[in-house]
Design a protein around this motif. Structure first.
Motif, PDB file in Angstrom:
ATOM      1  N   LYS A 184      38.591  50.960  29.382  1.00  0.00           N
ATOM      2  CA  LYS A 184      38.539  49.807  28.356  1.00  0.00           C
ATOM      3  C   LYS A 184      37.468  48.910  29.149  1.00  0.00           C
ATOM      4  O   LYS A 184      37.356  48.782  30.197  1.00  0.00           O
ATOM      5  CB  LYS A 184      39.835  48.586  28.268  1.00  0.00           C
ATOM      6  N   CYS A 185      36.349  48.638  28.444  1.00  0.00           N
ATOM      7  CA  CYS A 185      35.335  47.626  28.790  1.00  0.00           C
ATOM      8  C   CYS A 185      35.920  46.333  29.294  1.00  0.00           C
ATOM      9  O   CYS A 185      36.818  45.677  28.330  1.00  0.00           O
ATOM     10  CB  CYS A 185      34.220  47.588  27.675  1.00  0.00           C
ATOM     11  N   GLY A 186      35.283  45.697  30.250  1.00  0.00           N
ATOM     12  CA  GLY A 186      35.801  44.321  30.349  1.00  0.00           C
ATOM     13  C   GLY A 186      35.546  43.910  31.927  1.00  0.00           C
ATOM     14  O   GLY A 186      34.618  44.623  32.643  1.00  0.00           O
ATOM     15  N   ILE A 187      36.250  42.869  32.257  1.00  0.00           N
ATOM     16  CA  ILE A 187      36.002  42.208  33.562  1.00  0.00           C
ATOM     17  C   ILE A 187      37.086  42.699  34.301  1.00  0.00           C
ATOM     18  O   ILE A 187      38.378  42.582  34.119  1.00  0.00           O
ATOM     19  CB  ILE A 187      35.924  40.698  33.550  1.00  0.00           C
ATOM     20  N   LEU A 188      37.141  43.402  35.663  1.00  0.00           N
ATOM     21  CA  LEU A 188      38.136  43.923  36.437  1.00  0.00           C
ATOM     22  C   LEU A 188      38.646  42.479  37.118  1.00  0.00           C
ATOM     23  O   LEU A 188      38.058  41.860  37.719  1.00  0.00           O
ATOM     24  CB  LEU A 188      37.531  44.739  37.536  1.00  0.00           C
ATOM     25  N   ARG A 189      40.135  42.218  36.906  1.00  0.00           N
ATOM     26  CA  ARG A 189      40.773  40.991  37.309  1.00  0.00           C
ATOM     27  C   ARG A 189      42.056  41.499  38.565  1.00  0.00           C
ATOM     28  O   ARG A 189      42.195  42.698  38.412  1.00  0.00           O
ATOM     29  CB  ARG A 189      41.431  40.308  36.482  1.00  0.00           C
ATOM     30  N   HIS A 190      42.370  40.672  39.433  1.00  0.00           N
ATOM     31  CA  HIS A 190      42.918  40.999  40.530  1.00  0.00           C
ATOM     32  C   HIS A 190      44.218  39.861  40.687  1.00  0.00           C
ATOM     33  O   HIS A 190      43.752  38.699  40.652  1.00  0.00           O
ATOM     34  CB  HIS A 190      42.404  41.294  41.915  1.00  0.00           C
ATOM     35  N   LYS A 191      45.436  40.167  40.874  1.00  0.00           N
ATOM     36  CA  LYS A 191      46.463  39.012  41.066  1.00  0.00           C
ATOM     37  C   LYS A 191      47.004  39.495  42.432  1.00  0.00           C
ATOM     38  O   LYS A 191      47.565  40.693  42.440  1.00  0.00           O
ATOM     39  CB  LYS A 191      47.438  39.082  39.807  1.00  0.00           C
ATOM     40  N   PRO A 192      46.858  38.519  43.428  1.00  0.00           N
ATOM     41  CA  PRO A 192      47.321  39.155  44.752  1.00  0.00           C
ATOM     42  C   PRO A 192      48.933  39.404  44.700  1.00  0.00           C
ATOM     43  O   PRO A 192      49.985  38.676  43.735  1.00  0.00           O
ATOM     44  CB  PRO A 192      47.054  38.047  45.617  1.00  0.00           C
ATOM     45  N   PRO A 193      49.334  40.417  45.420  1.00  0.00           N
ATOM     46  CA  PRO A 193      48.626  41.067  46.336  1.00  0.00           C
ATOM     47  C   PRO A 193      48.133  42.538  45.680  1.00  0.00           C
ATOM     48  O   PRO A 193      46.979  43.155  46.288  1.00  0.00           O
ATOM     49  CB  PRO A 193      49.505  41.458  47.489  1.00  0.00           C
ATOM     50  N   ASN A 194      48.702  43.072  44.674  1.00  0.00           N
ATOM     51  CA  ASN A 194      48.311  44.523  44.446  1.00  0.00           C
ATOM     52  C   ASN A 194      48.224  44.729  42.812  1.00  0.00           C
ATOM     53  O   ASN A 194      48.427  45.820  42.494  1.00  0.00           O
ATOM     54  CB  ASN A 194      49.248  45.312  45.154  1.00  0.00           C
TER      55      ASN A 194
END
Length: 241
Positions: free
Chosen positions: A52-62
């Motif tokens: 999917k097109c978009g912004i890669l997001r991250h929620k700690p830790p994994n």
């Protein structure tokens, strides 16, 4: 490489991007086998592919996912949504949640509900509920109680307010614990605001005029910068809108 996957956090990715999970410690404190792929990412063995097109997001830790502006909602277990009761069949209500099919809602899935004490739910009512079951092989099921049997803000609502639809990206911004948009929005007029993960927002102010202004502002502010949004909200507060 997995290293570039980490470096891509906060950047745009497109379908076809593939990342491998072969980065060993101590270069990364994230164990590949513990990686959780959210919406927009697909795990295939030792690879993670973007679908999917978009912004890669991250929620700690994994936890990783793709933040996109899509409007089509796919039910996810545990998410809270705003639904519209469309039908009643026996002891089951059918609820439109904006997905590919309606969700089911039992009359016993309300706080204090029993066979003798049935909730007053009518076709056309709005309900704020949580998905108990949501997968591609089964009909989604909603409940209006938490794990302790309490309503915790869920149930039938919506009298006198306005329901409208926004993108799922804006919904995540509204539900962020430190959302500047919500703070600026709620400072204009006293109001009630209910946000569902399925892209539906319900708002109610003291008057119909204020309710319509808030709904239009919220939809307009989605594609504005913080400075543009603050200028617009200031004009509304000063009465020059």
């Amino acid at each position: 490489m997995f290293a570039s996957f980490i470096d891509k956090i906060g950047e745009a990715v497109v379908p076809g991007d593939v990342f491998t999970l072969d980065l060993p410690p101590p270069e990364s404190n994230i164990k590949p086998e513990k990686l959780i792929c959210g919406p927009g990412l697909r795990r295939d063995g030792e690879n993670v592919s973007v679908c999917k097109c978009g912004i890669l997001r991250h929620k700690p830790p994994n936890v990783f996912w793709i933040d996109s502006q899509q409007k089509r909602y796919v039910p996810v277990k545990g998410e809270t949504v705003i639904g519209i009761v469309t039908n009643k069949s026996g002891d089951i209500f059918k609820v439109d949640v904006g997905g590919s099919e309606a969700a089911s809602l039992s009359y016993l899935a309300f706080e204090g509900a029993t066979k003798r004490n049935r909730p007053n739910v009518q076709v056309g009512d709005l309900v704020f509920g949580q998905f108990l079951i949501a997968n591609k092989d089964m009909e989604p099921e909603l409940v209006c109680i938490d794990s302790c049997g309490r309503a915790n803000g869920m149930g039938v609502f919506g009298e006198g307010g306005l329901l409208f639809t926004v993108s799922l990206g804006l919904v995540r911004r509204l539900l962020s614990p430190q959302s500047d948009l919500v703070k600026e929005f709620s400072s204009l007029f006293p109001c009630e605001l209910v946000v569902g993960m399925n892209g539906r927002v319900w708002v109610k102010a003291h008057s119909t005029q204020h309710t319509l202004i808030l709904a239009n502002l919220l939809q307009s502010a989605e594609h504005m910068t913080s400075k543009q949004r603050q200028q617009l909200f200031k004009r509304v507060a000063d009465g020059t809108f």
